[in-house]
Scaffold this motif. Structure first.
Motif, PDB file in Angstrom:
ATOM      1  N   SER A   1     -15.836   3.136   0.154  1.00 49.60           N
ATOM      2  CA  SER A   1     -15.171   4.379  -0.270  1.00 49.60           C
ATOM      3  C   SER A   1     -14.291   4.046  -1.484  1.00 49.60           C
ATOM      4  O   SER A   1     -14.468   4.893  -2.355  1.00 49.60           O
ATOM      5  N   ALA A   2     -13.472   2.929  -1.553  1.00 46.96           N
ATOM      6  CA  ALA A   2     -12.831   2.508  -2.450  1.00 46.96           C
ATOM      7  C   ALA A   2     -13.690   2.205  -3.647  1.00 46.96           C
ATOM      8  O   ALA A   2     -13.196   2.400  -4.774  1.00 46.96           O
TER       9      ALA A   2
ATOM     10  N   LEU B   1     -12.754  -5.496  -5.482  1.00 42.55           N
ATOM     11  CA  LEU B   1     -13.439  -4.896  -4.473  1.00 42.55           C
ATOM     12  C   LEU B   1     -14.696  -5.611  -4.081  1.00 42.55           C
ATOM     13  O   LEU B   1     -15.000  -5.619  -2.969  1.00 42.55           O
TER      14      LEU B   1
ATOM     15  N   GLU C   1     -14.263   1.568   4.344  1.00 46.52           N
ATOM     16  CA  GLU C   1     -13.216   1.680   3.637  1.00 46.52           C
ATOM     17  C   GLU C   1     -13.326   1.053   2.053  1.00 46.52           C
ATOM     18  O   GLU C   1     -13.036   1.750   1.240  1.00 46.52           O
TER      19      GLU C   1
ATOM     20  N   ARG D   1       0.807  -1.287   0.049  1.00 49.53           N
ATOM     21  CA  ARG D   1       0.125   0.006   0.067  1.00 49.53           C
ATOM     22  C   ARG D   1       0.898   1.192  -0.183  1.00 49.53           C
ATOM     23  O   ARG D   1       0.523   2.395  -0.509  1.00 49.53           O
TER      24      ARG D   1
ATOM     25  N   ASP E   1      -8.071  11.356  -1.132  1.00 50.21           N
ATOM     26  CA  ASP E   1      -8.279  10.167  -0.428  1.00 50.21           C
ATOM     27  C   ASP E   1      -9.006  10.558   0.897  1.00 50.21           C
ATOM     28  O   ASP E   1      -9.156   9.631   1.884  1.00 50.21           O
TER      29      ASP E   1
ATOM     30  N   THR F   1      -7.674   3.215   7.766  1.00 46.24           N
ATOM     31  CA  THR F   1      -7.616   1.654   7.244  1.00 46.24           C
ATOM     32  C   THR F   1      -7.732   0.822   8.392  1.00 46.24           C
ATOM     33  O   THR F   1      -7.840   1.177   9.684  1.00 46.24           O
TER      34      THR F   1
ATOM     35  N   LEU G   1      -7.842  -4.771  -1.406  1.00 47.36           N
ATOM     36  CA  LEU G   1      -7.790  -3.434  -1.869  1.00 47.36           C
ATOM     37  C   LEU G   1      -6.424  -2.949  -2.377  1.00 47.36           C
ATOM     38  O   LEU G   1      -6.269  -2.127  -3.460  1.00 47.36           O
TER      39      LEU G   1
ATOM     40  N   GLY H   1      -6.358  -1.465  -6.189  1.00 46.78           N
ATOM     41  CA  GLY H   1      -5.625  -0.352  -6.339  1.00 46.78           C
ATOM     42  C   GLY H   1      -4.697  -0.345  -7.560  1.00 46.78           C
ATOM     43  O   GLY H   1      -4.558   0.639  -8.410  1.00 46.78           O
TER      44      GLY H   1
END
Length: 406
Positions: free
Chosen positions: A190-191, A169, A187, A117, A341, A395, A150, A154
């Motif tokens: 949101s992603a 996701l 989270e 990440r 973010d 997170t 996640l 990404g």
């Protein structure tokens, strides 16, 4: 008393930091300090959490290498949330190796996910993917599986692979529901919004409309001539002409593409590419030179012809010309994109992620603050920047298995 330690660890796994603190808040032994630190991190007091975890790491004896390594992993996750991107990656790598060598594969994987990440935040997508591949496919608890998916999402988003991102996701959402931790569910939600939020604008024939990530992905196989403002290239399928180091040429190409199939006057080209308020003969001479250079660069893709008023673009082997533009175009769009973010960033972390000097980023932040587009809190090295309003979802700040085995 060890039953309290086990109960507190299980409370943290379930996303119940208050329940964990009820059991160990008054204790100062090493395991309790570590659990209190993780609980404070989940509650958002990151400075207190970091201090507690460092105290716990010092309190653990030399034979408790695994416990110390878990403290390091928890502190690394706090650094990630705090956007402390200069936190020593070698320290995390050493903790990860210690955990793996002692058979704590779940926490070793969690350490790898944190590093991946961090690499994503720095834009180092290939390295993030390699880090993820090193972890392998060991069985993971639901909370750690959320973090892994996640990261997968990404990577896919940054490579414009919307189907892979959506699949990751979806897996993350199922794992978050299974973990039953509200912060993780939030989270993932949101992603997921990224896939349903305009990622770009398409400008063609004098009109424009927003594009989702999947629509941007499909443009890669389009036969149209695309002027890509994200990467500063002009392309058609597999043929690309990079103009990132030639900003004037790219500005001219964009102006011509936006007006296509009409021409663009010399005055408009001079104003748009040279930022000149009043055109004189020197500007006209420079325009002829730059158009000649652009004509040479775009020869495989298009012709540029002079007209009575100015110049026009004529694409080769296609009947469509489009401009792929950012959703919002402004002077400091890159800074705003990272701050979107919702997490607090230091100016040094922003500079590291953007590949700019710290002073350049600081000037951009100050200009954005004057126009109320960003806000800051703290002073000196503790100063952080964010875009208002702040979502407030951290997170998953918990280790995927109990900190102390009994």
């Amino acid at each position: 008393m060890e039953s309290l330690i086990t109960a507190a660890a299980r409370a943290l796994e379930a996303g119940d930091p208050l329940g964990a603190l009820n059991r160990v808040a008054l204790r100062n032994d090493a395991p309790s300090l570590a659990l209190r630190g993780i609980a404070m991190a989940q509650l958002g007091d990151l400075a207190k959490a970091k201090a507690l975890l460092r105290s716990a790491a010092r309190a653990f004896g030399p034979r408790e290498a695994v416990a110390r390594a878990r403290c390091v992993v928890a502190e690394a996750e706090i650094a990630l949330v705090s956007r402390d991107l200069n936190w020593p990656a070698k320290t995390l790598a050493a903790a990860r190796a210690t955990l793996a060598s002692h058979g704590d594969l779940a926490n070793a994987a969690h350490a790898g996910h944190i590093e991946a990440r961090r690499l994503l935040l720095l834009g180092r997508v290939d390295e993030a993917e390699r880090t993820l591949a090193e972890i392998g496919a060991c069985p993971l608890p639901p909370a750690s599986l959320v973090v892994r998916e996640l990261v997968v999402a990404g990577i896919a988003i940054r490579r414009l692979k919307s189907k892979e991102a959506r699949s990751a996701l979806d897996l993350a959402a199922r794992a978050a529901r299974q973990a039953d931790i509200p912060a993780l569910v939030a989270e993932v939600d949101s992603a997921s919004l990224i896939l349903n939020t305009p990622a770009a604008r398409l400008i063609a024939r004098g009109s424009e409309h927003p594009l989702l990530l999947g629509e941007v992905e499909r443009l890669a196989t389009s036969t149209a001539l695309v002027v890509d403002t994200f990467h500063h290239v002009v392309r058609r399928q597999n043929v690309a002409v990079p103009l990132g180091t030639r900003p004037v040429l790219f500005a001219l190409a964009r102006l011509l593409a936006q007006a296509w199939p009409e021409d663009v006057s010399r005055e408009a080209l001079i104003s748009g590419a040279f930022q000149a308020r009043h055109a004189d003969e020197s500007h006209r001479a420079r325009l002829r030179v730059e158009i000649g250079r652009l004509r040479t660069q775009l020869k495989p893709l298009a012709e540029i012809s002079a007209t009575k008023q100015g110049f026009e673009l004529a694409p080769r082997k296609t009947r469509d010309v489009i401009v792929l533009a950012r959703p919002v175009e402004e002077k400091h769009a890159a800074v705003l994109a990272i701050l979107a973010d919702g997490e607090p960033w230091s100016s040094s972390a922003l500079a590291l992620a953007l590949g700019m000097s710290a002073r350049t980023v600081q000037r951009a932040l100050e200009e954005l603050a004057r126009s109320n587009k960003v806000q800051s809190f703290g002073h000196g090295r503790a100063r952080r920047w964010m875009t208002p309003p702040v979502p407030g979802f951290p997170t998953g700040l918990l280790l995927p298995s109990p900190l102390i085995k009994t």
